[in-house]
Design an enzyme around this catalytic site. Structure first.
Site, PDB file in Angstrom:
ATOM      1  N   GLU A 190       0.849  -1.199   0.000  1.00 57.33           N
ATOM      2  CA  GLU A 190       0.000   0.000   0.000  1.00 57.33           C
ATOM      3  C   GLU A 190       0.878   1.239   0.000  1.00 57.33           C
ATOM      4  O   GLU A 190       1.996   1.227   0.520  1.00 57.33           O
ATOM      5  CB  GLU A 190      -0.985  -0.009   1.183  1.00 57.33           C
ATOM      6  CG  GLU A 190      -0.366   0.124   2.573  1.00 57.33           C
ATOM      7  CD  GLU A 190      -0.296   1.551   3.089  1.00 57.33           C
ATOM      8  OE1 GLU A 190      -0.713   2.477   2.372  1.00 57.33           O
ATOM      9  OE2 GLU A 190       0.205   1.743   4.203  1.00 57.33           O
ATOM     10  N   ARG A 250      -5.761  -0.369   3.978  1.00 55.56           N
ATOM     11  CA  ARG A 250      -5.383  -0.062   2.577  1.00 55.56           C
ATOM     12  C   ARG A 250      -4.758  -1.268   1.877  1.00 55.56           C
ATOM     13  O   ARG A 250      -4.638  -1.289   0.664  1.00 55.56           O
ATOM     14  CB  ARG A 250      -4.401   1.125   2.531  1.00 55.56           C
ATOM     15  CG  ARG A 250      -5.020   2.457   2.879  1.00 55.56           C
ATOM     16  CD  ARG A 250      -4.065   3.607   2.630  1.00 55.56           C
ATOM     17  NE  ARG A 250      -2.911   3.617   3.493  1.00 55.56           N
ATOM     18  CZ  ARG A 250      -2.860   4.181   4.716  1.00 55.56           C
ATOM     19  NH1 ARG A 250      -3.943   4.769   5.202  1.00 55.56           N
ATOM     20  NH2 ARG A 250      -1.755   4.153   5.426  1.00 55.56           N
ATOM     21  N   SER A 295       8.900   5.666   4.942  1.00 55.41           N
ATOM     22  CA  SER A 295       8.004   6.775   5.228  1.00 55.41           C
ATOM     23  C   SER A 295       8.781   8.081   5.050  1.00 55.41           C
ATOM     24  O   SER A 295       9.686   8.382   5.830  1.00 55.41           O
ATOM     25  CB  SER A 295       7.497   6.634   6.669  1.00 55.41           C
ATOM     26  OG  SER A 295       6.731   7.750   7.026  1.00 55.41           O
ATOM     27  N   HIS A 313       5.659   9.087  17.781  1.00 56.20           N
ATOM     28  CA  HIS A 313       4.830   9.095  16.570  1.00 56.20           C
ATOM     29  C   HIS A 313       3.432   9.630  16.843  1.00 56.20           C
ATOM     30  O   HIS A 313       2.848  10.331  16.018  1.00 56.20           O
ATOM     31  CB  HIS A 313       4.778   7.720  15.889  1.00 56.20           C
ATOM     32  CG  HIS A 313       4.146   7.798  14.525  1.00 56.20           C
ATOM     33  ND1 HIS A 313       2.804   7.543  14.319  1.00 56.20           N
ATOM     34  CD2 HIS A 313       4.643   8.190  13.327  1.00 56.20           C
ATOM     35  CE1 HIS A 313       2.520   7.739  13.050  1.00 56.20           C
ATOM     36  NE2 HIS A 313       3.616   8.137  12.409  1.00 56.20           N
ATOM     37  N   PHE A 352       0.682  16.919  13.141  1.00 54.38           N
ATOM     38  CA  PHE A 352       0.386  16.978  11.712  1.00 54.38           C
ATOM     39  C   PHE A 352      -1.096  17.323  11.497  1.00 54.38           C
ATOM     40  O   PHE A 352      -1.429  18.221  10.731  1.00 54.38           O
ATOM     41  CB  PHE A 352       0.733  15.631  11.063  1.00 54.38           C
ATOM     42  CG  PHE A 352       0.540  15.592   9.572  1.00 54.38           C
ATOM     43  CD1 PHE A 352       1.547  16.005   8.716  1.00 54.38           C
ATOM     44  CD2 PHE A 352      -0.649  15.139   9.017  1.00 54.38           C
ATOM     45  CE1 PHE A 352       1.372  15.972   7.340  1.00 54.38           C
ATOM     46  CE2 PHE A 352      -0.836  15.102   7.643  1.00 54.38           C
ATOM     47  CZ  PHE A 352       0.181  15.514   6.803  1.00 54.38           C
ATOM     48  N   HIS A 409       4.188   7.402   2.236  1.00 58.92           N
ATOM     49  CA  HIS A 409       4.768   6.159   2.733  1.00 58.92           C
ATOM     50  C   HIS A 409       4.375   4.971   1.868  1.00 58.92           C
ATOM     51  O   HIS A 409       3.415   5.011   1.123  1.00 58.92           O
ATOM     52  CB  HIS A 409       4.528   5.988   4.239  1.00 58.92           C
ATOM     53  CG  HIS A 409       3.278   5.289   4.654  1.00 58.92           C
ATOM     54  ND1 HIS A 409       2.801   5.350   5.939  1.00 58.92           N
ATOM     55  CD2 HIS A 409       2.414   4.478   3.997  1.00 58.92           C
ATOM     56  CE1 HIS A 409       1.713   4.620   6.032  1.00 58.92           C
ATOM     57  NE2 HIS A 409       1.452   4.091   4.878  1.00 58.92           N
TER      58      HIS A 409
HETATM   59  C1  HEM Z   1       0.567   7.092   9.779  1.00 57.84           C
HETATM   60  C2  HEM Z   1       2.359  11.519  10.274  1.00 57.84           C
HETATM   61  C3  HEM Z   1       6.821   9.686   9.960  1.00 57.84           C
HETATM   62  C4  HEM Z   1       4.985   5.260  10.553  1.00 57.84           C
HETATM   63  C5  HEM Z   1       0.695   8.450   9.863  1.00 57.84           C
HETATM   64  C6  HEM Z   1      -0.382   9.374   9.668  1.00 57.84           C
HETATM   65  C7  HEM Z   1       0.101  10.611   9.827  1.00 57.84           C
HETATM   66  C8  HEM Z   1       1.502  10.479  10.099  1.00 57.84           C
HETATM   67  C9  HEM Z   1      -0.645  11.923   9.727  1.00 57.84           C
HETATM   68  C10 HEM Z   1      -1.800   9.018   9.279  1.00 57.84           C
HETATM   69  C11 HEM Z   1      -1.802   8.890   7.783  1.00 57.84           C
HETATM   70  C12 HEM Z   1      -3.170   8.637   7.254  1.00 57.84           C
HETATM   71  O1  HEM Z   1      -3.681   7.525   7.411  1.00 57.84           O
HETATM   72  O2  HEM Z   1      -3.735   9.577   6.682  1.00 57.84           O
HETATM   73  C13 HEM Z   1       3.731  11.411  10.157  1.00 57.84           C
HETATM   74  C14 HEM Z   1       4.617  12.536   9.969  1.00 57.84           C
HETATM   75  C15 HEM Z   1       5.876  12.015   9.879  1.00 57.84           C
HETATM   76  C16 HEM Z   1       5.766  10.569  10.017  1.00 57.84           C
HETATM   77  C17 HEM Z   1       4.179  13.995   9.868  1.00 57.84           C
HETATM   78  C18 HEM Z   1       7.189  12.714   9.685  1.00 57.84           C
HETATM   79  C19 HEM Z   1       7.363  14.011   9.765  1.00 57.84           C
HETATM   80  C20 HEM Z   1       6.715   8.332  10.110  1.00 57.84           C
HETATM   81  C21 HEM Z   1       7.810   7.417  10.106  1.00 57.84           C
HETATM   82  C22 HEM Z   1       7.291   6.163  10.301  1.00 57.84           C
HETATM   83  C23 HEM Z   1       5.868   6.304  10.399  1.00 57.84           C
HETATM   84  C24 HEM Z   1       9.264   7.809   9.848  1.00 57.84           C
HETATM   85  C25 HEM Z   1       7.997   4.849  10.381  1.00 57.84           C
HETATM   86  C26 HEM Z   1       9.144   4.577   9.772  1.00 57.84           C
HETATM   87  C27 HEM Z   1       3.624   5.377  10.364  1.00 57.84           C
HETATM   88  C28 HEM Z   1       2.720   4.256  10.269  1.00 57.84           C
HETATM   89  C29 HEM Z   1       1.455   4.785  10.027  1.00 57.84           C
HETATM   90  C30 HEM Z   1       1.606   6.226  10.001  1.00 57.84           C
HETATM   91  C31 HEM Z   1       3.086   2.781  10.387  1.00 57.84           C
HETATM   92  C32 HEM Z   1       0.159   4.016   9.800  1.00 57.84           C
HETATM   93  C33 HEM Z   1      -0.638   3.900  11.053  1.00 57.84           C
HETATM   94  C34 HEM Z   1      -1.953   3.210  10.778  1.00 57.84           C
HETATM   95  O3  HEM Z   1      -2.591   3.478   9.757  1.00 57.84           O
HETATM   96  O4  HEM Z   1      -2.340   2.379  11.599  1.00 57.84           O
HETATM   97  N1  HEM Z   1       1.828   9.147  10.130  1.00 57.84           N
HETATM   98  N2  HEM Z   1       4.451  10.253  10.204  1.00 57.84           N
HETATM   99  N3  HEM Z   1       5.556   7.632  10.288  1.00 57.84           N
HETATM  100  N4  HEM Z   1       2.924   6.536  10.205  1.00 57.84           N
HETATM  101 FE1  HEM Z   1       3.674   8.375  10.309  1.00 57.84          FE
END
Ligand code: HEM
Length: 350
Positions: A141, A177, A215, A295, A302, A319
């Protein structure tokens, strides 16, 4: 609004989504659609690592030789290079690229594997690794908060979803997704293990259900106010979360994590970074994203900023997540230190 799952991959559900039919996300996001409808693609990470500045020149010579092959005939698409300092304090430079099919990758590899297999690769103080992921499209996804530029695997898929997708902006969106999640719990089974040791070379076999995430963040478009906010409130927290996974991730199912910056000094686009990690299972990754304070804080920040700016965000994030079958993974390490990639926690540190 449409489902993140491509029409040709939709099927009667035996598993419910975490959202109801009428759910409306708090901001728009898109997914990449595979115009070729192929069943599998290839994501390749080739790294070099060195400990002290004295070895940097050797590392760059090896990397440039390799890059020439990587970008040659039949080579990878969307080639980028990124650097990071790992858990053991070694410098790493990674070349990343994608192939649209396993066959295209195999054809390229057959032509160039002689370079990789040459004993000369073991003769320096520079470590080399290749980590190749061949996800099925049912187990892949992607998510983008803008629909004007692809990143990562999106570049080889073809187009964005026609409209924003429904399954996002809530915990569990990532799982919902994944086309396979319609009918499959996506559990993990088996353990990673060393299958071959040949001099300096170690080959690792992964296992069913291992999960990869890349990501990424593109900060290049941000103007003063958002830039200030990102670099004072979001990125420092992100780095804390990335360091936690790098140093203590094993205990929560993260085999390794790298926070990398794209090398603008080697032709890459400026101000781009990404976290890349490999996990024991999708649910371990989900749990970290939903519950780890770093996170959670980034996620909330965000959403607050998106709302404050009424969606006019300049930070681009994307991502890609792949849940892998046991035969969708190739890991080989040559002269690498024991905390590298899939060796982390598997090989004794001296
Ligand atoms: C989901 C923000 C970096 C792992 C999300 C979501 C946001 C977010 C807003 C929800 C996305 C959606 O479904 O619309 C951010 C921001 C980051 C960042 C602003 C950096 C500035 C990272 C990093 C990782 C990560 C570096 C791991 C390497 C995840 C995962 C989800 C997620 C696994 C999915 C959660 C789920 O749907 O259950 N993130 N993220 N994120 N993020 Fe991040």
């Amino acid at each position: 609004m449409e489902s993140a799952i491509a029409p040709e991959l939709r099927c009667p559900r035996t598993r419910d989504r975490r959202i109801g039919e009428d759910f409306i996300p708090s901001f728009p996001a898109w997914t990449a659609r595979d115009d070729a409808h192929s069943t599998q693609c290839v994501m390749a990470y080739f790294g070099v690592q060195w400990r002290t500045p004295a070895h940097e020149v050797d590392a760059l010579i090896i990397l440039d030789e390799f890059l020439h092959l990587f970008q040659g005939e039949g080579g990878a698409l969307n080639v980028e290079q990124a650097r990071f300092v790992d858990k053991a304090g070694w410098n790493n430079l990674v070349t990343i690229g994608y192939w649209p099919t396993p066959e295209a990758y195999e054809t390229w590899w057959r032509t160039h594997q002689g370079w990789w297999n040459d004993p000369a690769r073991e003769a320096s103080d520079v470590g080399l690794y290749r980590e190749i992921f061949l996800p099925h499209k049912t187990h892949l996804e992607t998510l983008f908060n803008t629909n004007n530029e692809f990143e990562g695997v999106g570049t080889i898929l073809g187009s964005f979803s026609d409209s924003p997708i429904q399954e996002h902006s809530y915990w569990g969106g990532m799982r919902d997704r994944l086309p396979a999640s319609q009918t499959d719990e996506l559990h993990s089974s088996g353990e990673r293990r060393i299958v071959e040791k040949n001099g300096q070379r170690l080959t690792i076999l992964g296992h069913q259900g291992m999960t990869l995430i890349r990501s990424g963040q593109d900060c290049s478009l941000m103007q003063t106010a958002e830039r200030e906010l990102y670099f004072t409130r979001i990125e420092p927290t992100l780095i804390q979360g990335m360091n936690f996974l790098r140093d203590e991730g094993l205990a929560i199912g993260c085999y390794f994590n790298r926070f990398m910056r794209i090398c603008a000094d080697r032709g890459g686009k400026a101000e781009r970074s990404f976290g890349m990690s490999v996990w024991h299972t999708l649910s371990d990754l989900e749990h970290w994203a939903e519950h780890h304070p770093t996170h959670k804080a980034i996620f909330n920040e965000f959403l607050t900023v998106v709302q404050a700016l009424k969606g006019q965000l300049e930070l681009r994030v994307f991502h890609e997540v792949a849940v892998l079958h046991s035969d969708n993974q190739i890991f080989e390490y040559i002269g690498c230190h024991p905390e590298t990639g899939m060796l982390n926690g598997l090989v004794a540190t001296s």
